[in-house]
Design a protein around this motif. Structure first.
Motif, PDB file in Angstrom:
ATOM      1  N   LYS A  56      19.004 -27.501  70.214  1.00 35.44           N
ATOM      2  CA  LYS A  56      19.298 -28.659  69.372  1.00 35.44           C
ATOM      3  C   LYS A  56      20.676 -29.270  69.601  1.00 35.44           C
ATOM      4  N   ILE A  57      21.649 -28.461  70.052  1.00 33.70           N
ATOM      5  CA  ILE A  57      23.017 -28.973  70.150  1.00 33.70           C
ATOM      6  C   ILE A  57      23.560 -28.803  71.564  1.00 33.70           C
ATOM      7  N   SER A  58      24.626 -29.536  71.834  1.00 34.39           N
ATOM      8  CA  SER A  58      25.289 -29.440  73.129  1.00 34.39           C
ATOM      9  C   SER A  58      25.971 -28.080  73.269  1.00 34.39           C
ATOM     10  N   PRO A  59      25.687 -27.340  74.342  1.00 32.58           N
ATOM     11  CA  PRO A  59      26.358 -26.048  74.547  1.00 32.58           C
ATOM     12  C   PRO A  59      27.879 -26.183  74.584  1.00 32.58           C
ATOM     13  N   LYS A  60      28.367 -27.290  75.147  1.00 33.92           N
ATOM     14  CA  LYS A  60      29.818 -27.492  75.242  1.00 33.92           C
ATOM     15  C   LYS A  60      30.438 -27.627  73.854  1.00 33.92           C
ATOM     16  N   THR A  61      29.782 -28.410  72.985  1.00 32.47           N
ATOM     17  CA  THR A  61      30.280 -28.582  71.614  1.00 32.47           C
ATOM     18  C   THR A  61      30.282 -27.251  70.873  1.00 32.47           C
ATOM     19  N   PHE A  62      29.181 -26.522  70.984  1.00 34.12           N
ATOM     20  CA  PHE A  62      29.095 -25.224  70.314  1.00 34.12           C
ATOM     21  C   PHE A  62      30.181 -24.279  70.816  1.00 34.12           C
ATOM     22  N   ARG A  63      30.380 -24.264  72.133  1.00 37.84           N
ATOM     23  CA  ARG A  63      31.364 -23.364  72.744  1.00 37.84           C
ATOM     24  C   ARG A  63      32.766 -23.658  72.215  1.00 37.84           C
ATOM     25  N   HIS A  64      33.119 -24.936  72.124  1.00 37.36           N
ATOM     26  CA  HIS A  64      34.451 -25.304  71.624  1.00 37.36           C
ATOM     27  C   HIS A  64      34.618 -24.882  70.166  1.00 37.36           C
ATOM     28  N   CYS A  65      33.590 -25.119  69.332  1.00 41.40           N
ATOM     29  CA  CYS A  65      33.662 -24.716  67.925  1.00 41.40           C
ATOM     30  C   CYS A  65      33.798 -23.196  67.798  1.00 41.40           C
ATOM     31  N   PHE A  66      33.035 -22.468  68.593  1.00 39.51           N
ATOM     32  CA  PHE A  66      33.074 -21.005  68.588  1.00 39.51           C
ATOM     33  C   PHE A  66      34.463 -20.494  68.959  1.00 39.51           C
ATOM     34  N   LEU A  67      35.051 -21.057  70.016  1.00 39.93           N
ATOM     35  CA  LEU A  67      36.359 -20.596  70.472  1.00 39.93           C
ATOM     36  C   LEU A  67      37.461 -20.933  69.468  1.00 39.93           C
ATOM     37  N   LEU A  68      37.375 -22.096  68.841  1.00 36.81           N
ATOM     38  CA  LEU A  68      38.355 -22.446  67.801  1.00 36.81           C
ATOM     39  C   LEU A  68      38.221 -21.502  66.600  1.00 36.81           C
ATOM     40  N   PHE A  69      36.991 -21.131  66.269  1.00 38.76           N
ATOM     41  CA  PHE A  69      36.749 -20.163  65.202  1.00 38.76           C
ATOM     42  C   PHE A  69      37.418 -18.827  65.525  1.00 38.76           C
ATOM     43  N   LEU A  70      37.335 -18.406  66.806  1.00 40.28           N
ATOM     44  CA  LEU A  70      37.974 -17.148  67.212  1.00 40.28           C
ATOM     45  C   LEU A  70      39.495 -17.235  67.089  1.00 40.28           C
ATOM     46  N   VAL A  71      40.059 -18.385  67.418  1.00 40.64           N
ATOM     47  CA  VAL A  71      41.512 -18.562  67.272  1.00 40.64           C
ATOM     48  C   VAL A  71      41.921 -18.396  65.805  1.00 40.64           C
ATOM     49  N   ILE A  72      41.160 -19.023  64.900  1.00 40.87           N
ATOM     50  CA  ILE A  72      41.471 -18.931  63.465  1.00 40.87           C
ATOM     51  C   ILE A  72      41.358 -17.483  62.990  1.00 40.87           C
ATOM     52  N   LEU A  73      40.281 -16.810  63.400  1.00 44.64           N
ATOM     53  CA  LEU A  73      40.119 -15.395  63.053  1.00 44.64           C
ATOM     54  C   LEU A  73      41.276 -14.560  63.583  1.00 44.64           C
ATOM     55  N   GLY A  74      41.631 -14.799  64.837  1.00 43.93           N
ATOM     56  CA  GLY A  74      42.718 -14.053  65.471  1.00 43.93           C
ATOM     57  C   GLY A  74      44.037 -14.249  64.762  1.00 43.93           C
ATOM     58  N   LEU A  75      44.308 -15.494  64.363  1.00 47.88           N
ATOM     59  CA  LEU A  75      45.556 -15.781  63.636  1.00 47.88           C
ATOM     60  C   LEU A  75      45.574 -15.070  62.292  1.00 47.88           C
ATOM     61  N   GLU A  76      44.425 -15.057  61.597  1.00 47.67           N
ATOM     62  CA  GLU A  76      44.360 -14.384  60.297  1.00 47.67           C
ATOM     63  C   GLU A  76      44.661 -12.901  60.437  1.00 47.67           C
ATOM     64  N   LEU A  77      44.096 -12.266  61.476  1.00 48.38           N
ATOM     65  CA  LEU A  77      44.325 -10.843  61.704  1.00 48.38           C
ATOM     66  C   LEU A  77      45.747 -10.548  62.163  1.00 48.38           C
ATOM     67  N   THR A  78      46.280 -11.417  63.017  1.00 48.36           N
ATOM     68  CA  THR A  78      47.610 -11.189  63.589  1.00 48.36           C
ATOM     69  C   THR A  78      48.720 -11.399  62.569  1.00 48.36           C
ATOM     70  N   LEU A  79      48.536 -12.405  61.691  1.00 49.27           N
ATOM     71  CA  LEU A  79      49.599 -12.776  60.763  1.00 49.27           C
ATOM     72  C   LEU A  79      49.465 -12.110  59.401  1.00 49.27           C
ATOM     73  N   ARG A  80      48.451 -11.264  59.252  1.00 48.84           N
ATOM     74  CA  ARG A  80      48.276 -10.569  57.979  1.00 48.84           C
ATOM     75  C   ARG A  80      49.501  -9.720  57.673  1.00 48.84           C
ATOM     76  N   PRO A  81      50.041  -9.834  56.448  1.00 48.41           N
ATOM     77  CA  PRO A  81      51.250  -9.053  56.119  1.00 48.41           C
ATOM     78  C   PRO A  81      50.945  -7.571  56.050  1.00 48.41           C
ATOM     79  N   PHE A  82      51.954  -6.748  56.353  1.00 48.01           N
ATOM     80  CA  PHE A  82      51.812  -5.308  56.201  1.00 48.01           C
ATOM     81  C   PHE A  82      51.658  -4.978  54.717  1.00 48.01           C
ATOM     82  N   SER A  83      50.738  -4.065  54.445  1.00 48.70           N
ATOM     83  CA  SER A  83      50.551  -3.666  53.040  1.00 48.70           C
ATOM     84  C   SER A  83      50.058  -2.224  52.967  1.00 48.70           C
TER      85      SER A  83
END
Length: 252
Positions: free
Chosen positions: A225-252
């Motif tokens: 149904k969708i363009s593989p290129k569009t999906f791929r870009h959305c997926f990779l941006l999602f991984l960046v957001i996830l990665g930032l959340e994990l990397t910048l999480r404060p120590f607790s």
């Protein structure tokens, strides 16, 4: 963070949603189930626990992918040195996942997700001459194994390397399935030898197979149904957001 002492409704819902989404990603792109699952689960529990839950759904979906064509044995003959070194590296790296502080391993997972996404987004697909494979394959295998053992994510640098081998589309999907299957089995072996597998994690891992397979089926429909290129870009941006959340999480 969930301590995993009880199998509560909230945890089941998190697992179902995580592996449904990860299965959809895999159904569309042929990869991404462990990456998405580790990223999302790593935000709610330790990467060690998340890696243990990942084992069975990852194994089932990757074996399915690996056997979905006629090139399995030919690819195994070509990539056997890389596969062997993935096993060695993962068994060595799994020790890190067990002994390192969960916050630190979560940061390492976050950095691995960001590195993979940025590499896939901005670097052109390389082309590797066949004459270089004899020494590059073992090296890529060892590095991939160490990162798999330490973070539970199988993608770097194996995926960019396999993509650079000039394989046909179906061969590429099978080669990725082969690499991910070997990584999954090696990670399971590494966690087992470190005494990091518990019975409750095994039951959760079995439970996660069902939404993962539903997700793969839905992903195959979405792919039409969708363009593989569009999906791929959305997926990779999602991984960046996830990665930032994990990397910048404060120590607790």
């Amino acid at each position: 963070m969930h301590t995993m002492n009880t199998l509560n409704l909230e945890l089941i819902c998190i697992l179902f949603a995580t592996f449904l989404g990860a299965g959809i990603v895999k159904g569309v792109s042929g990869m991404g189930l462990p990456t998405v699952a580790m990223g999302v689960l790593g935000a709610t529990m330790s990467p060690l626990t998340a890696a243990a839950i990942l084992i069975i759904p990852s194994f089932v979906t990757n074996v399915w992918q690996m056997l979905a064509g006629r090139d399995t044995f030919r690819l195994l003959r070509r990539l056997w040195a890389m596969m062997l070194c993935i096993v060695i590296g993962t068994l060595l790296g799994a020790r890190l996942l067990v002994i390192v502080d969960p916050i630190l391993s979560g940061r390492a997972l976050g950095l691995a997700l960001i590195a993979y996404a940025i590499t896939a987004l901005f670097l052109p697909t390389l082309s590797i001459p066949k004459r270089l494979e004899s020494w590059l394959s073992p090296l890529i295998g060892i590095v991939t194994g160490l990162l798999t053992g330490a973070t539970g994510v199988f993608t770097l640098p194996a995926v960019p390397y396999v993509q650079a081998l000039g394989l046909q589309k179906d061969e590429l999907v099978q080669a990725l399935g082969l690499s991910f299957t070997v990584s999954t089995v090696a990670l399971a072996g590494g966690l087992f030898t470190q005494g990091a597998f518990r019975l409750d994690q095994l039951s959760l891992s079995l439970l996660a197979v069902f939404p993962a397979l539903i997700g793969m089926w839905l992903g195959a429909i979405v792919r039409q149904k969708i363009s593989p290129k569009t999906f791929r870009h959305c997926f990779l941006l999602f991984l960046v957001i996830l990665g930032l959340e994990l990397t910048l999480r404060p120590f607790s």
